[in-house]
Every structure is written in structure tokens, then in C-alpha cells.
Design an enzyme around this catalytic site. Structure first.
Site, PDB file in Angstrom:
ATOM      1  N   LYS A  33     -51.912  73.191  19.592  1.00 42.23           N
ATOM      2  CA  LYS A  33     -52.198  71.836  19.374  1.00 42.23           C
ATOM      3  C   LYS A  33     -51.680  71.015  20.443  1.00 42.23           C
ATOM      4  O   LYS A  33     -52.044  70.107  21.089  1.00 42.23           O
ATOM      5  CB  LYS A  33     -51.718  71.501  18.003  1.00 42.23           C
ATOM      6  CG  LYS A  33     -51.669  69.788  17.687  1.00 42.23           C
ATOM      7  CD  LYS A  33     -51.103  69.659  16.401  1.00 42.23           C
ATOM      8  CE  LYS A  33     -49.726  69.767  16.370  1.00 42.23           C
ATOM      9  NZ  LYS A  33     -49.119  68.399  16.778  1.00 42.23           N
ATOM     10  N   ASN A  34     -50.369  71.255  20.799  1.00 46.87           N
ATOM     11  CA  ASN A  34     -49.684  70.356  21.494  1.00 46.87           C
ATOM     12  C   ASN A  34     -49.776  70.449  22.790  1.00 46.87           C
ATOM     13  O   ASN A  34     -49.402  69.518  23.879  1.00 46.87           O
ATOM     14  CB  ASN A  34     -47.928  70.609  21.113  1.00 46.87           C
ATOM     15  CG  ASN A  34     -47.670  69.771  19.956  1.00 46.87           C
ATOM     16  OD1 ASN A  34     -48.438  69.306  19.182  1.00 46.87           O
ATOM     17  ND2 ASN A  34     -46.293  70.548  19.276  1.00 46.87           N
ATOM     18  N   ARG A 104     -49.152  61.135  17.010  1.00 45.25           N
ATOM     19  CA  ARG A 104     -48.104  60.937  18.098  1.00 45.25           C
ATOM     20  C   ARG A 104     -48.597  60.895  19.245  1.00 45.25           C
ATOM     21  O   ARG A 104     -48.617  60.300  20.370  1.00 45.25           O
ATOM     22  CB  ARG A 104     -46.795  62.115  17.991  1.00 45.25           C
ATOM     23  CG  ARG A 104     -45.914  62.189  18.925  1.00 45.25           C
ATOM     24  CD  ARG A 104     -44.890  61.085  18.688  1.00 45.25           C
ATOM     25  NE  ARG A 104     -43.822  61.035  19.613  1.00 45.25           N
ATOM     26  CZ  ARG A 104     -42.919  59.660  19.510  1.00 45.25           C
ATOM     27  NH1 ARG A 104     -43.229  58.816  18.568  1.00 45.25           N
ATOM     28  NH2 ARG A 104     -42.029  59.492  20.463  1.00 45.25           N
ATOM     29  N   CYS A 128     -45.160  62.511  12.786  1.00 43.34           N
ATOM     30  CA  CYS A 128     -44.464  63.114  11.613  1.00 43.34           C
ATOM     31  C   CYS A 128     -43.063  62.134  11.864  1.00 43.34           C
ATOM     32  O   CYS A 128     -42.433  61.874  12.828  1.00 43.34           O
ATOM     33  CB  CYS A 128     -44.003  64.348  11.970  1.00 43.34           C
ATOM     34  SG  CYS A 128     -45.245  65.628  11.793  1.00 43.34           S
ATOM     35  N   ARG A 133     -38.023  58.418  17.078  1.00 44.81           N
ATOM     36  CA  ARG A 133     -39.007  58.856  18.066  1.00 44.81           C
ATOM     37  C   ARG A 133     -39.271  57.773  19.030  1.00 44.81           C
ATOM     38  O   ARG A 133     -40.281  56.953  19.357  1.00 44.81           O
ATOM     39  CB  ARG A 133     -40.168  59.440  17.613  1.00 44.81           C
ATOM     40  CG  ARG A 133     -39.887  60.663  16.536  1.00 44.81           C
ATOM     41  CD  ARG A 133     -41.200  61.333  16.035  1.00 44.81           C
ATOM     42  NE  ARG A 133     -41.459  62.051  16.922  1.00 44.81           N
ATOM     43  CZ  ARG A 133     -42.630  63.144  16.554  1.00 44.81           C
ATOM     44  NH1 ARG A 133     -43.222  62.823  15.451  1.00 44.81           N
ATOM     45  NH2 ARG A 133     -43.165  63.819  17.553  1.00 44.81           N
ATOM     46  N   PRO A 134     -38.236  57.183  19.775  1.00 39.29           N
ATOM     47  CA  PRO A 134     -38.645  56.051  20.781  1.00 39.29           C
ATOM     48  C   PRO A 134     -39.455  56.456  21.925  1.00 39.29           C
ATOM     49  O   PRO A 134     -39.656  57.678  22.077  1.00 39.29           O
ATOM     50  CB  PRO A 134     -37.027  55.641  21.218  1.00 39.29           C
ATOM     51  CG  PRO A 134     -36.383  56.993  21.204  1.00 39.29           C
ATOM     52  CD  PRO A 134     -36.983  57.713  19.923  1.00 39.29           C
ATOM     53  N   ILE A 135     -39.751  55.546  22.610  1.00 38.80           N
ATOM     54  CA  ILE A 135     -40.692  55.992  23.819  1.00 38.80           C
ATOM     55  C   ILE A 135     -40.130  55.281  25.297  1.00 38.80           C
ATOM     56  O   ILE A 135     -40.769  55.145  26.090  1.00 38.80           O
ATOM     57  CB  ILE A 135     -42.243  55.581  23.701  1.00 38.80           C
ATOM     58  CG1 ILE A 135     -42.040  53.965  23.846  1.00 38.80           C
ATOM     59  CG2 ILE A 135     -42.902  56.106  22.602  1.00 38.80           C
ATOM     60  CD1 ILE A 135     -43.468  53.254  23.984  1.00 38.80           C
ATOM     61  N   ASP A 316     -39.450  72.978  15.849  1.00 35.27           N
ATOM     62  CA  ASP A 316     -40.616  73.023  15.178  1.00 35.27           C
ATOM     63  C   ASP A 316     -40.686  74.244  14.399  1.00 35.27           C
ATOM     64  O   ASP A 316     -41.494  74.258  13.603  1.00 35.27           O
ATOM     65  CB  ASP A 316     -42.022  72.705  15.969  1.00 35.27           C
ATOM     66  CG  ASP A 316     -42.065  71.784  16.754  1.00 35.27           C
ATOM     67  OD1 ASP A 316     -43.001  71.439  17.643  1.00 35.27           O
ATOM     68  OD2 ASP A 316     -41.536  70.501  16.218  1.00 35.27           O
ATOM     69  N   ILE A 338     -32.502  68.067  18.037  1.00 35.21           N
ATOM     70  CA  ILE A 338     -33.310  67.415  18.667  1.00 35.21           C
ATOM     71  C   ILE A 338     -33.688  66.162  18.086  1.00 35.21           C
ATOM     72  O   ILE A 338     -33.707  64.898  18.501  1.00 35.21           O
ATOM     73  CB  ILE A 338     -34.779  68.246  18.747  1.00 35.21           C
ATOM     74  CG1 ILE A 338     -34.336  69.615  19.494  1.00 35.21           C
ATOM     75  CG2 ILE A 338     -35.665  67.351  19.778  1.00 35.21           C
ATOM     76  CD1 ILE A 338     -33.790  69.517  20.940  1.00 35.21           C
ATOM     77  N   ARG A 408     -53.124  69.284   9.862  1.00 35.77           N
ATOM     78  CA  ARG A 408     -53.173  68.561  10.914  1.00 35.77           C
ATOM     79  C   ARG A 408     -52.719  69.516  12.265  1.00 35.77           C
ATOM     80  O   ARG A 408     -53.223  69.473  13.527  1.00 35.77           O
ATOM     81  CB  ARG A 408     -51.976  67.645  11.164  1.00 35.77           C
ATOM     82  CG  ARG A 408     -52.245  66.391  10.405  1.00 35.77           C
ATOM     83  CD  ARG A 408     -51.237  65.321  10.463  1.00 35.77           C
ATOM     84  NE  ARG A 408     -51.025  64.912  12.042  1.00 35.77           N
ATOM     85  CZ  ARG A 408     -50.215  63.931  12.179  1.00 35.77           C
ATOM     86  NH1 ARG A 408     -49.554  63.248  11.347  1.00 35.77           N
ATOM     87  NH2 ARG A 408     -50.072  63.803  13.658  1.00 35.77           N
TER      88      ARG A 408
END
Ligand code: EPZ
Length: 429
Positions: A33-34, A104, A128, A133-135, A316, A338, A408
Site C-alpha cells: 500500500k505505501n 495521509r 492514522c 504527524r507534521p509536514i 508499523d 517514531i 484500508r
């Protein structure tokens, strides 16, 4: 344009599980998926046909495909795992549908649209709820390449006259920032170096996909990725790598149910850290060219885990391993390095009889003899999968709500589990 309503996401369905059985048999792993989400975003960067095989048929992928249609591209589903995309007429640069903000990976469209059109306006990503989860690192990369990039009213906005290669150091190893900056840099002028880059297999797969389109990327899978800008990208045919986290989840399933499962269609190198840990806790692990067999032991040994960027133990897989260690014969320690909020499932598995204490970023797990089936709720994708594993090992019946999270990221999850002997059924919401 609104997303087609069929991909709308509601947390309404549940699984009913009768646990306590040893699961035995074979399972075939689907596409990663990723990797697929980054590859789909990259597919809009050429006017020519792109044929992508081995994409998993899961909600996140279907939303990405709808978003590509919203941008004006032609999307042809050859079969559930193969899609042809042509973006010749895809001239839109804005994605604002609120359902895109529930995942995401839509933020990969920022880098892809910036590279192709020198502008983008994409709804801020969700995904999730496992941390802030900054960018900031994504924006840092875009700014370094000469773009104006900022967040405003819930959107990520970028525009650039030209994109010029730059040296970009990532303060934190970030999969998303590494991929997004790579996407933005492939059509820039000059050379870009991404230092302290993420090395996950899906980062390498996305780089390989871009190179199959004529990009010039070297060093993916190492700390430093060098991208030499090219004028344009051409069409390609590409097959997505297998999903190492889906594979790891079924490997842990053999452990927690004391079963015997052969996981097929994998790349053993990608799951080395998981295999090593499974051997530490007492499993027999037999590796083949493209498969791995895990034979669970009657006694699960305690261990210590610290999640790290690849090739370390993957975050994960943290929830799945923790649930397994609740049945170990001793005390285990699991440190999550993480994400800062990836323990929400702990309260759920404690309802089943687990003994876990949270000490800041570390879990202390004292193994118990068995877990009891209970009514619980999935808090996110991997935690939801972990709770399914716990219910399959537990004595009696369990009910897990909000299982849309799990579906998902796991293609045909219920059918694959039933084929391994699980007593599970889905109640549609
Ligand atoms: C990707 O998320 C995956 N998602 C996640 O998988 C995975 O857990 C994560 O990488 C780590 O491997 C997708 O690929 C779609 P990061 P991402 O950027 O890219 C910090 C799943 O289960 N950071 O590598 O969002 C961040 O806060 C999902 O499939 C910044 O500080 O993760 C975190 O602490 C869950 N600034 C660390 O880096 C930034 O700009 C790693 O995050 C970006 C990230």
C-alpha cells in the site's frame, strides 16, 4: 469535483471472531500500500500511458484513484490489481474533497503537482491518529527547491516559477518527506541531494518507478538520494513490490495462535528485522526465495523491541508484536521511537486480560496465560490489525468495531484469515 461517493469512509462495520484456534496454511501477500500510493501520485507526472500492476484493492488506493480522476486524468481499471492511467488532459492542480483529508498519502500529490504544473493546492492530510504527524520537512524541501510552500486554511499550497536542485537535510528520517521531495525534484533543473533520507522498501520502489519513467535517481535505499532533474517523464509499465507489513502481520499471526503459516510472494530481505524478532521469541522461521514459513512455538519468549527507521524494527509492526508479547512467559519492553501516540490499542487489549503499563514512550508487558474475547474498538490501521490477532488468539468470542481502519491496508483480510482456519465474519455497518 467531488469524489465518487462509493469511496466515502464510514466507521460502521465490525468483525465477530471466535478465537483460540491454531491457524495453519498459506497466504499470498498483496502489493505494498505505501509504495502504491506514492506510485499512483507519481503517475500524473507524464502525458503518456502508465500501467501499474499488483496494486492492493484497498480503500486508500481507491481514494487515490478517484483523486487522480478529479485532476482530469483517465483511469482505466484493467482488473482489481491493475490500472492504466493517462494524465494528458489532467490540468487541474487542486484537491479539496474533505474525504481526501482522511488519509495521509494524498499529500504526495503536492510534490507531483508542483513538479508537473509548478503549483498545487491540496487539503491537509489526515491518516492514522498516531501522533502529531507534521509536514514541516516536506515544506522545507519544497522551499529549498525554490517553491513558495505553506499551509493555509487547512490546505498545503505551493507555487514556483522554476524548481532548482538543492541539498536538503532531513532533521528526522521521514518516509513521506523523502518521497514528496523526490517527486518535486525529478523535473527540476540541476541536482538535488536528500540527506538522512528514509530507506524503506517502498521509498526504493517509488524511486524505481520514477526511474522507469525516465527520472535520474541514484541512492534510494541509502542515507543519501541524488536526483538529477530531467526535462520530462515518459510512460511505463510497473509492478508494485509485495507489502512487507502485511507479510509481517501474518508472520506474527502464526506466533500468537501457535500455528504454522507459509507467507508467499514476499522479498525476505524486506522483513529481516521481523524474522529476527520472531526467532528471538521462540518461533521456527524457514526462508525460501519468495516465501517464508513461521512455525509458532507453544511458549512465546519475552523480548525487548525498539522501533526504528528501516532497516530497524518497523513502527508499523509495533502493535502486532505487543499483542503477541501479552502472551509471553515473562516481561517484555517495547519502545516506540517514531510516533508519540501509537499506544491507543493498549486499553483495548487490556480489556481482554493483558497486563501492560505505559512508561512514556515504552510499554512494559507482563505475559499472561491467555486472553479473553471481548467487545473492543479498532483505533487505527495497524492497531486494528493487531487487535484482530489478539482476538484470534483469545478464548471465546470477540467483537471488533470500526474495522474499516483495518481494511484500508489489508486486502481481502477476512477471506485470507478464513483460508487459514480463522472463525471470523464481517458485519457490514
Ligand atoms: C509513513 O507515514 C507510512 N504511511 C506510515 O504507515 C509509517 O508508519 C511511517 O511512514 C513510518 O514508517 C505511508 O507511507 C502512507 P514519517 P509518514 O514521515 O510518511 C516525523 C501505515 O500503517 N515527521 O516517516 O507520515 C513524524 O512526526 C502507516 O501504513 C516530522 O517531524 O511517516 C514521525 O515522528 C501508518 N516532520 C517521523 O517523522 C515531517 O515533515 C516519521 O514519520 C514529517 C514527519
Amino acid at each position: 469535483m467531488k469524489l465518487y461517493r462509493f469511496v466515502i469512509f464510514e466507521y460502521m462495520s465490525k468483525y465477530i471472531i471466535n478465537g483460540g484456534k491454531k491457524l495453519v496454511g498459506e497466504v499470498k501477500i498483496s502489493g505494498a500500500k505505501n509504495a502504491a500510493v506514492g506510485i499512483l501520485a507519481a503517475s500524473i507526472m507524464t502525458d503518456e500511458d502508465v500501467l501499474i500492476e499488483n496494486i492492493p484493492d484497498v480503500w486508500d488506493i481507491n481514494v487515490m484513484l478517484e483523486a487522480i480522476k478529479v485532476l482530469g486524468a483517465e483511469v482505466t481499471r484493467i482488473d482489481r490489481n491493475t490500472v492504466k492511467i493517462n494524465s494528458k488532459n489532467a490540468n487541474l492542480t487542486e484537491l479539496s474533497d474533505k474525504d481526501l483529508g482522511k488519509m495521509r498519502a494524498t499529500y504526495y500529490f503536492v510534490g507531483a503537482l508542483l513538479a508537473r504544473h509548478h503549483k498545487s493546492k491540496v487539503i491537509f492530510p489526515g491518516g492514522c491518529n498516531i501522533g502529531l504527524r507534521p509536514i514541516n520537512l516536506h515544506l522545507k524541501g519544497f522551499l529549498a527547491l525554490g517553491a513558495n510552500a505553506y499551509e493555509e486554511d487547512g490546505y498545503i499550497i505551493t507555487e514556483a516559477n522554476n524548481l532548482i536542485g538543492a541539498n536538503i537535510y532531513l532533521d528526522t528520517v521521514s518516509v513521506g518527506a523523502t518521497v514528496n521531495i523526490m517527486l518535486a525534484a525529478v523535473l527540476s533543473q540541476g541536482v538535488t541531494f536528500i540527506e538522512n533520507a528514509a530507506k524503506e522498501p517502498h521509498v526504493v520502489d517509488i524511486a524505481n518507478f520514477l526511474n522507469s519513467m525516465g527520472a535520474n535517481i541514484k541512492g534510494a535505499g541509502t542515507d543519501t538520494i541524488r536526483i538529477k532533474g530531467v526535462k520530462k517523464l515518459h510512460g511505463t509499465k510497473y509492478s508494485v513490490i509485495p507489502d512487507q507489513i502485511e507479510a509481517g502481520t501474518y508472520m506474527v499471526l502464526a506466533t500468537i495462535t501457535k500455528g504454522d503459516i507459509t507467507i508467499k510472494n514476499i522479498i525476505p530481505k524486506h522483513i529481516e528485522s521481523i524474522s529476527a524478532k520472531l526467532i528471538d521469541v521462540g518461533n521456527q522461521v524457514i526462508a525460501y526465495d519468495e516465501a517464508i514459513r513461521v512455525i509458532g512455538s507453544e511458549i512465546i519468549l519475552p523480548t525487548s523491541i525498539k522501533t526504528m527507521p528501516y532497516p530497524g524494527f518497523p513502527t508499523d509492526m509495533q502493535p502486532q508484536f505487543t499483542c503477541t508479547l501479552t502472551l509471553a512467559n515473562g516481561r517484555s519492553k517495547i519502545e516506540e521511537s517514531i510516533f508519540e501516540n501509537r499506544f491507543k490499542y493498549v486499553e483495548e487489549v487490556k480489556k481482554m486480560g493483558a497486563t501492560i503499563t505505559i512508561d512514556n514512550t515504552t510499554l512494559i508487558v507482563d505475559g499472561v496465560k491467555e486472553l479473553e474475547g471481548r467487545k473492543i474498538v479498532a483505533p487505527d490501521l495497524r492497531a486494528g490489525a493487531a487487535l484482530v490477532l489478539a482476538c484470534l488468539a483469545a478464548k471465546g468470542q470477540s467483537e471488533i468495531d470500526k474495522i474499516e481502519y483495518v481494511e484500508r491496508g489489508y486486502e481481502d483480510f477476512v477471506n485470507k484469515l478464513i483460508d487459514l482456519g480463522a472463525d471470523i465474519k464481517k458485519i457490514e455497518g
